[in-house]
Design an enzyme around this catalytic site. Structure first.
Site, PDB file in Angstrom:
ATOM      1  N   ARG A  28     -22.992  20.135  12.718  1.00  0.00           N
ATOM      2  CA  ARG A  28     -23.635  19.404  11.622  1.00  0.00           C
ATOM      3  C   ARG A  28     -24.255  18.122  12.146  1.00  0.00           C
ATOM      4  O   ARG A  28     -23.659  17.454  12.968  1.00  0.00           O
ATOM      5  CB  ARG A  28     -22.576  19.060  10.564  1.00  0.00           C
ATOM      6  CG  ARG A  28     -22.677  19.897   9.324  1.00  0.00           C
ATOM      7  CD  ARG A  28     -21.480  19.715   8.451  1.00  0.00           C
ATOM      8  NE  ARG A  28     -21.272  18.331   8.021  1.00  0.00           N
ATOM      9  CZ  ARG A  28     -20.296  17.967   7.196  1.00  0.00           C
ATOM     10  NH1 ARG A  28     -19.472  18.856   6.703  1.00  0.00           N
ATOM     11  NH2 ARG A  28     -20.146  16.708   6.852  1.00  0.00           N
TER      12      ARG A  28
ATOM     13  N   ARG B  44     -15.628   9.627  -4.231  1.00  0.00           N
ATOM     14  CA  ARG B  44     -15.678   8.934  -2.937  1.00  0.00           C
ATOM     15  C   ARG B  44     -15.647   7.413  -3.127  1.00  0.00           C
ATOM     16  O   ARG B  44     -15.585   6.696  -2.150  1.00  0.00           O
ATOM     17  CB  ARG B  44     -16.980   9.246  -2.198  1.00  0.00           C
ATOM     18  CG  ARG B  44     -17.072  10.590  -1.461  1.00  0.00           C
ATOM     19  CD  ARG B  44     -16.342  10.633  -0.175  1.00  0.00           C
ATOM     20  NE  ARG B  44     -16.990  11.146   1.014  1.00  0.00           N
ATOM     21  CZ  ARG B  44     -17.157  12.415   1.360  1.00  0.00           C
ATOM     22  NH1 ARG B  44     -16.840  13.383   0.560  1.00  0.00           N
ATOM     23  NH2 ARG B  44     -17.671  12.717   2.537  1.00  0.00           N
TER      24      ARG B  44
ATOM     25  N   ARG C 175     -19.164   7.173   9.317  1.00  0.00           N
ATOM     26  CA  ARG C 175     -18.584   7.812   8.127  1.00  0.00           C
ATOM     27  C   ARG C 175     -17.152   7.346   7.920  1.00  0.00           C
ATOM     28  O   ARG C 175     -16.685   7.184   6.790  1.00  0.00           O
ATOM     29  CB  ARG C 175     -18.635   9.337   8.260  1.00  0.00           C
ATOM     30  CG  ARG C 175     -20.040   9.886   8.073  1.00  0.00           C
ATOM     31  CD  ARG C 175     -20.163  11.319   8.564  1.00  0.00           C
ATOM     32  NE  ARG C 175     -19.331  12.232   7.846  1.00  0.00           N
ATOM     33  CZ  ARG C 175     -18.913  13.402   8.324  1.00  0.00           C
ATOM     34  NH1 ARG C 175     -19.256  13.787   9.546  1.00  0.00           N
ATOM     35  NH2 ARG C 175     -18.154  14.189   7.610  1.00  0.00           N
TER      36      ARG C 175
ATOM     37  N   ARG D  45     -16.153  20.641  15.852  1.00  0.00           N
ATOM     38  CA  ARG D  45     -16.300  21.457  14.647  1.00  0.00           C
ATOM     39  C   ARG D  45     -17.658  22.146  14.671  1.00  0.00           C
ATOM     40  O   ARG D  45     -18.652  21.562  15.083  1.00  0.00           O
ATOM     41  CB  ARG D  45     -16.199  20.559  13.421  1.00  0.00           C
ATOM     42  CG  ARG D  45     -16.461  21.290  12.124  1.00  0.00           C
ATOM     43  CD  ARG D  45     -15.908  20.535  10.966  1.00  0.00           C
ATOM     44  NE  ARG D  45     -16.804  19.514  10.457  1.00  0.00           N
ATOM     45  CZ  ARG D  45     -16.579  18.841   9.322  1.00  0.00           C
ATOM     46  NH1 ARG D  45     -15.482  19.079   8.623  1.00  0.00           N
ATOM     47  NH2 ARG D  45     -17.422  17.927   8.907  1.00  0.00           N
TER      48      ARG D  45
ATOM     49  N   LYS E 224      -9.787  17.988   4.808  1.00  0.00           N
ATOM     50  CA  LYS E 224      -9.919  18.144   3.352  1.00  0.00           C
ATOM     51  C   LYS E 224     -10.425  19.540   2.997  1.00  0.00           C
ATOM     52  O   LYS E 224      -9.893  20.179   2.113  1.00  0.00           O
ATOM     53  CB  LYS E 224     -10.947  17.137   2.789  1.00  0.00           C
ATOM     54  CG  LYS E 224     -10.507  15.718   2.768  1.00  0.00           C
ATOM     55  CD  LYS E 224     -11.445  14.873   1.898  1.00  0.00           C
ATOM     56  CE  LYS E 224     -12.886  14.836   2.356  1.00  0.00           C
ATOM     57  NZ  LYS E 224     -13.096  14.145   3.642  1.00  0.00           N
TER      58      LYS E 224
HETATM   59  P1  AMP Z   1     -18.341  16.082   3.523  1.00  0.00           P
HETATM   60  O1  AMP Z   1     -18.895  17.460   3.709  1.00  0.00           O
HETATM   61  O2  AMP Z   1     -17.386  15.980   2.356  1.00  0.00           O
HETATM   62  O3  AMP Z   1     -17.794  15.477   4.787  1.00  0.00           O
HETATM   63  O4  AMP Z   1     -19.590  15.164   3.094  1.00  0.00           O
HETATM   64  C1  AMP Z   1     -20.686  15.021   3.950  1.00  0.00           C
HETATM   65  C2  AMP Z   1     -21.600  13.951   3.437  1.00  0.00           C
HETATM   66  O5  AMP Z   1     -22.038  14.293   2.105  1.00  0.00           O
HETATM   67  C3  AMP Z   1     -20.989  12.569   3.297  1.00  0.00           C
HETATM   68  O6  AMP Z   1     -20.992  11.845   4.520  1.00  0.00           O
HETATM   69  C4  AMP Z   1     -21.931  11.936   2.268  1.00  0.00           C
HETATM   70  O7  AMP Z   1     -23.167  11.602   2.867  1.00  0.00           O
HETATM   71  C5  AMP Z   1     -22.189  13.110   1.341  1.00  0.00           C
HETATM   72  N1  AMP Z   1     -21.212  13.181   0.228  1.00  0.00           N
HETATM   73  C6  AMP Z   1     -20.273  14.136   0.017  1.00  0.00           C
HETATM   74  N2  AMP Z   1     -19.583  13.886  -1.103  1.00  0.00           N
HETATM   75  C7  AMP Z   1     -20.087  12.728  -1.599  1.00  0.00           C
HETATM   76  C8  AMP Z   1     -19.793  11.918  -2.723  1.00  0.00           C
HETATM   77  N3  AMP Z   1     -18.803  12.244  -3.569  1.00  0.00           N
HETATM   78  N4  AMP Z   1     -20.512  10.805  -2.913  1.00  0.00           N
HETATM   79  C9  AMP Z   1     -21.515  10.458  -2.084  1.00  0.00           C
HETATM   80  N5  AMP Z   1     -21.841  11.145  -0.992  1.00  0.00           N
HETATM   81  C10 AMP Z   1     -21.139  12.281  -0.744  1.00  0.00           C
END
Ligand code: AMP
Length: 224
Positions: free
Chosen positions: A169, A97, A180, A136, A22
């Protein structure tokens, strides 16, 4: 369900499981169409460093691979999309999400008199994701993302952009990645059906070579 349309600008939501690419696709879309990318994951990792109740709760959810509270995420996105640089369009990486967030986005759109142009769905499977995310590496300073095999830095795990030592991370560890993925299946996958009803969904494979992505994106988003 009431979707608001009003487009001609490029307003894209990118959906897909964690590690589907993404962030990479959103970055390309941002460059190709000169629109800002809004990454809720990055914004929330910043919130998690605050020494406040909001910061502590956010950190707890991030570390466990859970979704952060809707009211926190919706609040930051609602503010961000109202900024002047989003007038001509934006690409959302990581939001919405779940359905509560999608409905909130719809209300924000109605409020601003703007509509989504596309919902890009990146299709991939759990094993590809695990192998990709465990290799990553992320720059803790500027947020640049690398892959030890497919997209390495010029110098050993040092960010090409800002020279900072890269990190794995904390939520890119295998057991958290699996969790996740489950969270995605339960909470985020239903969004596809929701947006499909509005005719907005475009699909793209998540295992493309990085050099192929811009052209495929152009075809998928412009229908060429
Ligand atoms: P990402 O960097 O998009 O993979 O997001 C990493 C983490 O951020 C996710 O596993 C959630 O804990 C949190 N997160 C990101 N976007 C959202 C969202 N729209 N709603 C809730 N938690 C989010």
């Amino acid at each position: 369900m009431n979707f608001y349309y009003g487009l001609s600008e490029t307003r894209v939501v990118v959906l897909g499981p964690p590690g589907s690419g993404k962030g990479t696709c959103a970055g390309f879309i941002s460059k190709m169409y000169s629109i800002p990318v809004i990454r809720t994951g990055d914004m929330l990792r910043k919130v998690a460093t605050e020494e406040t109740e909001r910061g502590r709760i956010t950190k707890k959810h991030l570390d466990r691979g859970e979704l952060v509270l809707d009211e926190i995420v919706i609040g930051i996105v609602s503010k961000r999309v109202r900024m002047p640089d989003c007038e001509e369009g934006f690409v959302l990486d990581g939001f919405p999400r779940n359905l509560v967030q999608a409905e909130a986005l719809n209300r924000i759109q109605e409020d601003l008199g703007m509509g989504l142009s596309h919902v890009l769905n990146i299709v991939t499977d759990a094993e590809t994701i695990i192998s990709r995310l465990s290799l990553r590496r992320t720059c803790p300073r500027c947020g640049a993302v690398y892959h030890l095999k497919n997209n390495p830095t010029k110098m050993d795990e040092i960010c090409d952009e800002c020279g900072t030592k890269l990190i794995l991370r904390s939520d890119d560890r295998e057991e958290i990645i699996r969790h996740r993925f489950e969270v995605y299946e339960e909470k985020s996958r239903p969004l596809l059906e929701w947006y499909a009803k509005a005719g907005l969904v475009r699909e793209m494979r998540g295992d493309l070579d990085i050099n192929e992505i811009p052209e495929v994106l152009r075809q998928v988003l412009e229908g060429k």
